[in-house]
Design a protein around this motif. Structure first.
Motif, PDB file in Angstrom:
ATOM      1  N   THR A 131       2.758  -0.879   2.583  1.00  0.00           N
ATOM      2  CA  THR A 131       2.705  -2.142   1.851  1.00  0.00           C
ATOM      3  C   THR A 131       3.808  -3.039   2.385  1.00  0.00           C
ATOM      4  O   THR A 131       4.953  -2.601   2.527  1.00  0.00           O
ATOM      5  N   ARG A 132       3.460  -4.283   2.681  1.00  0.00           N
ATOM      6  CA  ARG A 132       4.447  -5.210   3.230  1.00  0.00           C
ATOM      7  C   ARG A 132       5.129  -5.973   2.093  1.00  0.00           C
ATOM      8  O   ARG A 132       4.506  -6.730   1.350  1.00  0.00           O
ATOM      9  N   LEU A 133       6.426  -5.739   1.973  1.00  0.00           N
ATOM     10  CA  LEU A 133       7.238  -6.365   0.937  1.00  0.00           C
ATOM     11  C   LEU A 133       8.597  -6.720   1.515  1.00  0.00           C
ATOM     12  O   LEU A 133       9.012  -6.169   2.547  1.00  0.00           O
ATOM     13  N   THR A 134       9.298  -7.602   0.834  1.00  0.00           N
ATOM     14  CA  THR A 134      10.684  -7.839   1.219  1.00  0.00           C
ATOM     15  C   THR A 134      11.524  -6.634   0.793  1.00  0.00           C
ATOM     16  O   THR A 134      11.105  -5.798  -0.024  1.00  0.00           O
ATOM     17  N   VAL A 135      12.714  -6.552   1.346  1.00  0.00           N
ATOM     18  CA  VAL A 135      13.619  -5.476   0.974  1.00  0.00           C
ATOM     19  C   VAL A 135      13.920  -5.530  -0.527  1.00  0.00           C
ATOM     20  O   VAL A 135      13.928  -4.495  -1.215  1.00  0.00           O
ATOM     21  N   ALA A 136      14.169  -6.718  -1.044  1.00  0.00           N
ATOM     22  CA  ALA A 136      14.465  -6.859  -2.469  1.00  0.00           C
ATOM     23  C   ALA A 136      13.272  -6.444  -3.320  1.00  0.00           C
ATOM     24  O   ALA A 136      13.425  -5.752  -4.335  1.00  0.00           O
ATOM     25  N   GLN A 137      12.078  -6.875  -2.933  1.00  0.00           N
ATOM     26  CA  GLN A 137      10.882  -6.486  -3.682  1.00  0.00           C
ATOM     27  C   GLN A 137      10.682  -4.978  -3.652  1.00  0.00           C
ATOM     28  O   GLN A 137      10.353  -4.360  -4.669  1.00  0.00           O
ATOM     29  N   ALA A 138      10.884  -4.382  -2.500  1.00  0.00           N
ATOM     30  CA  ALA A 138      10.725  -2.934  -2.379  1.00  0.00           C
ATOM     31  C   ALA A 138      11.733  -2.197  -3.255  1.00  0.00           C
ATOM     32  O   ALA A 138      11.401  -1.189  -3.897  1.00  0.00           O
ATOM     33  N   LEU A 139      12.968  -2.693  -3.280  1.00  0.00           N
ATOM     34  CA  LEU A 139      13.994  -2.036  -4.075  1.00  0.00           C
ATOM     35  C   LEU A 139      13.650  -2.103  -5.566  1.00  0.00           C
ATOM     36  O   LEU A 139      13.738  -1.092  -6.275  1.00  0.00           O
ATOM     37  N   VAL A 140      13.254  -3.265  -6.049  1.00  0.00           N
ATOM     38  CA  VAL A 140      12.930  -3.406  -7.469  1.00  0.00           C
ATOM     39  C   VAL A 140      11.735  -2.530  -7.829  1.00  0.00           C
ATOM     40  O   VAL A 140      11.732  -1.841  -8.860  1.00  0.00           O
ATOM     41  N   ARG A 141      10.724  -2.515  -6.984  1.00  0.00           N
ATOM     42  CA  ARG A 141       9.557  -1.672  -7.254  1.00  0.00           C
ATOM     43  C   ARG A 141       9.936  -0.192  -7.229  1.00  0.00           C
ATOM     44  O   ARG A 141       9.471   0.591  -8.056  1.00  0.00           O
ATOM     45  N   PHE A 142      10.779   0.189  -6.294  1.00  0.00           N
ATOM     46  CA  PHE A 142      11.257   1.577  -6.225  1.00  0.00           C
ATOM     47  C   PHE A 142      12.007   1.961  -7.498  1.00  0.00           C
ATOM     48  O   PHE A 142      11.760   3.019  -8.090  1.00  0.00           O
ATOM     49  N   LEU A 143      12.921   1.091  -7.944  1.00  0.00           N
ATOM     50  CA  LEU A 143      13.736   1.405  -9.116  1.00  0.00           C
ATOM     51  C   LEU A 143      12.881   1.571 -10.366  1.00  0.00           C
ATOM     52  O   LEU A 143      13.173   2.411 -11.220  1.00  0.00           O
ATOM     53  N   ALA A 144      11.819   0.791 -10.461  1.00  0.00           N
ATOM     54  CA  ALA A 144      10.956   0.871 -11.633  1.00  0.00           C
ATOM     55  C   ALA A 144      10.210   2.197 -11.723  1.00  0.00           C
ATOM     56  O   ALA A 144       9.680   2.542 -12.791  1.00  0.00           O
ATOM     57  N   ALA A 145      10.171   2.953 -10.636  1.00  0.00           N
ATOM     58  CA  ALA A 145       9.406   4.207 -10.602  1.00  0.00           C
ATOM     59  C   ALA A 145      10.278   5.446 -10.734  1.00  0.00           C
ATOM     60  O   ALA A 145       9.782   6.559 -10.615  1.00  0.00           O
ATOM     61  N   GLN A 146      11.577   5.267 -11.002  1.00  0.00           N
ATOM     62  CA  GLN A 146      12.490   6.404 -11.064  1.00  0.00           C
ATOM     63  C   GLN A 146      12.693   6.862 -12.511  1.00  0.00           C
ATOM     64  O   GLN A 146      12.844   6.039 -13.418  1.00  0.00           O
ATOM     65  N   HIS A 147      12.740   8.181 -12.711  1.00  0.00           N
ATOM     66  CA  HIS A 147      12.913   8.759 -14.038  1.00  0.00           C
ATOM     67  C   HIS A 147      13.896   9.927 -13.980  1.00  0.00           C
ATOM     68  O   HIS A 147      14.155  10.481 -12.911  1.00  0.00           O
ATOM     69  N   THR A 148      14.430  10.273 -15.134  1.00  0.00           N
ATOM     70  CA  THR A 148      15.233  11.490 -15.265  1.00  0.00           C
ATOM     71  C   THR A 148      14.531  12.442 -16.221  1.00  0.00           C
ATOM     72  O   THR A 148      13.677  12.039 -17.024  1.00  0.00           O
ATOM     73  N   GLU A 149      14.916  13.707 -16.109  1.00  0.00           N
ATOM     74  CA  GLU A 149      14.385  14.726 -17.023  1.00  0.00           C
ATOM     75  C   GLU A 149      15.475  15.727 -17.327  1.00  0.00           C
ATOM     76  O   GLU A 149      16.175  16.189 -16.439  1.00  0.00           O
ATOM     77  N   ARG A 150      15.649  16.011 -18.617  1.00  0.00           N
ATOM     78  CA  ARG A 150      16.558  17.070 -19.036  1.00  0.00           C
ATOM     79  C   ARG A 150      16.010  17.686 -20.317  1.00  0.00           C
ATOM     80  O   ARG A 150      15.596  16.961 -21.239  1.00  0.00           O
TER      81      ARG A 150
END
Length: 627
Positions: free
Chosen positions: A5-24
């Motif tokens: 997918t072609r995105l800017t670095v900033a767009q890629a970073l924001v999209r990446f961050l939205a997909a991160q989770h923790t589990e404990r």
């Protein structure tokens, strides 16, 4: 063939961050819950545009001061148990350097926050650009390098493809219970806006497991032997108890063994104040009960503590001959302090293992020891009652009386936030914590200006609970700007401003070290050029009102009781402003029960400094190194 997918670095970073989770412990949380930002030429076209592009998946909060945004993010992370955090984006130059204090606070306290400062052009089409610091001997240095020593992880994303490993490493550090703290990804402004073909796998949802490492069997056996051999053991509960959610495990160990539990500033509330084994705060700002136990303890069991100088009374508190330390800590660095017996494990896992290993032996301390600390605690509570006592009359309250009135009002739902001044000492000695997270005093960095923005972050993580920011006038003047954010976002924090016309805590310290309270009062200059004239006509209540906050003025104890009750019931940001009486005329808090090392001038002509040095030398002689 890999799909991209072609995105800017900033767009890629924001999209990446939205997909991160923790589990404990089987519970899943979103890792980056929102992004704070103030936009300028270093991030508005990159991260700013990306936040607009992905507003449906990444919430955004508008801040007024970059340092304050970090404080708000830290408050959110602490209240979220370090399982969820916020990101903070700034422009280059002053926007980036304003992050340094907040980053240091996060790292010192082991609290996760993701910093995304803009940076100068990676391609250098124009050199220098606006706000760029030119370093003649190093072309690859920018002001963002100031963040290196206060970050647990730092990287500069000078090419788009470098974001992939850097982002993954950033998430690893944010979710590591040992390494977590401030994480910085410096983002050159041209790279932010540059497009790249990103592999779709980069945006797949990821869940980062927050580990609970178990104790080594050999270390556990050594710990059990040490506990069983001790006649006067004392547990020191630190912030690691809260980070691990180990409060119940600690209560089970304390109840089973009857070992008393003292708490650091970060660990207060690990046991409720009325738990039979809770003996209150320890160290320079601790209770007489806890400090006397510390002086005679033959085994100090540190749980999740760093043993700061306030806890150890600068090396003078744990003075019994042959005293040993047993250190349960997830970090080996802290587990080996004071030549202690290390028990390197998650606090909850380690406490559960220690309790389980002691149960077959039916190990308990001697009844006489229990009677001793129980009676001492009862005597201390009488002193708390005396400091809190405030009849419903028309006099100005002392600072402890303000706390006493608040103590009458709150329930276990309320959260109190403080960081600096004389309040941390009064709170540590006097406050009766009713729940594991009621007591939120940031004393690792003790940063003035933390309280109001942190209260916003805490309230965002605990939407239905009353959140109080307790501040003196000095702290308020440092950083009141996020009141505007609370008003804008409708975050119903309660701010209590205690006006005592200066730096009360440092004034007292100044007097004790021979500096004669010089430069610590907020007053006009007198004829001799000292700050001993009339108090400055500064109206902090009017200032808070001008920023959009509802303000309740309390001139007397009677006013205060009504104002605090009204503020607690309010569903909008509300400030209670009160001028406090000094302890010189009305009973104040008990004095410090242990020493703190602030070096005093070795030579001086003024009698106050000479006397202070004599007292200093007397205390220094009691210091010992535990080898």
């Amino acid at each position: 063939m890999t799909s991209t997918t072609r995105l800017t670095v900033a767009q890629a970073l924001v999209r990446f961050l939205a997909a991160q989770h923790t589990e404990r412990d089987g519970a899943r949380h979103r890792l980056i819950g929102a992004t704070w930002g103030i936009f300028g030429h270093g991030n508005v076209a990159g991260i700013g545009q990306a936040l607009v592009e992905y507003a449906d998946v990444m919430p955004y909060h508008q801040g007024r001061n970059e340092q304050a945004m970090v404080h708000a993010a830290v408050g959110y992370a602490r209240q979220s148990g370090r399982l969820s955090a916020h990101a903070v984006t700034t422009s280059i130059g002053p926007g980036a350097t304003n992050l340094v204090t907040g980053a240091a606070l996060a790292t010192v306290n082991h609290l996760p926050v993701l910093l995304l400062p803009g940076d100068v052009f990676a391609t250098r089409p124009a050199d220098p650009v606006l706000q760029q610091l030119e370093v003649p001997f190093a072309g690859d240095v920018s002001v963002n390098d100031c963040l290196r020593p206060v970050s647990r992880y730092f990287d500069r994303i000078s090419r788009p493809e470098a974001l992939i490993p850097a982002a993954l490493q950033a998430m690893r550090v944010l979710t590591d219970p040992v390494d977590t703290g401030a994480v910085t990804l410096a983002l050159p402004q041209d790279v932010q806006a540059e497009a790249y073909d990103w592999p779709e796998e980069f945006f797949a949802e990821r869940t980062w497991t927050v580990r609970r490492p178990a104790a080594d069997p050999g270390e556990l056996a050594a710990a059990v032997a040490a506990v069983r051999a001790a006649r006067r053991p004392l547990i020191v509960a630190g912030g690691g108890v809260h980070h691990s959610r180990a409060e119940e495990a600690l209560a089970e160990l304390a109840s089973a063994t009857r070992i008393p539990v003292a708490s650091t500033q970060a660990g207060k509330g690990s046991l409720r104040w009325d738990h039979p084994q809770d003996v209150g705060g320890i160290g320079h700002t601790g209770t007489a009960t806890a400090d006397e136990l510390a002086r005679t303890a033959d085994l100090v069991i540190g749980v999740g503590t760093r043993y700061t100088d306030f806890t150890t009374a600068s090396g003078t508190l744990f003075g019994a001959s042959g005293v040993r330390f047993l250190n349960l800590n997830v970090a080996a660095y802290d587990g080996h302090k004071l030549s202690g017996i290390p028990l390197i494990a998650d606090a909850r896992s380690g406490l559960e293992a220690l309790t389980g290993a002691l149960l077959p032996h039916r190990h308990r301390v001697e009844p006489a020891y229990v009677i001793e600390y129980t009676d001492d605690k009862e005597r201390w509570e009488y002193r708390v009652d005396a400091a809190y006592e405030a009849e419903d009359v028309d006099i100005r309250p002392t600072q402890p009386q303000v706390l006493g009135v608040l103590d009458e009002l709150v329930t276990e739902d309320d959260i109190l936030i403080n960081a600096a001044g004389s309040l941390p000492g009064d709170l540590h000695r006097l406050w009766r914590a009713r729940s594991r997270d009621q007591y939120h005093v940031e004393y690792g960095y003790s940063c003035m200006g933390y309280e109001i923005p942190a209260a916003i972050g805490v309230r965002m993580a605990a939407r239905d609970r009353p959140v109080w920011a307790l501040v003196g006038d000095g702290t308020y003047l440092m950083n009141p700007t996020e009141i505007v954010t609370a008003v804008q976002e409708g975050v119903a924090i309660k701010v209590v401003v205690l006006q005592n016309h200066g730096y009360a805590s440092i004034g007292g310290l100044s007097a004790s070290v021979g500096a004669e309270r010089y430069g610590t009062a907020y007053r006009y200059r007198a004829a001799d050029r000292t700050f001993t004239g009339a108090p400055l006509p500064v109206d902090l209540a009017a200032n808070a009102a001008s920023l959009g906050m509802r303000v309740l003025r309390a001139k007397t104890v009677r006013d205060l009781r009504a104002a605090l009750a009204e503020a607690r019931a309010a569903d909008t940001p509300t400030c209670v402003y009160v001028e406090t009486e000094t302890a010189d005329t009305v009973s104040g808090a008990p004095p410090a029960q242990a020493w703190w090392d602030v070096p005093v001038a070795e030579t001086a002509t003024r009698s106050s400094a000479v006397a202070a040095r004599e007292e200093y030398d007397r205390h220094v002689a009691a210091r010992r190194r535990h080898l």
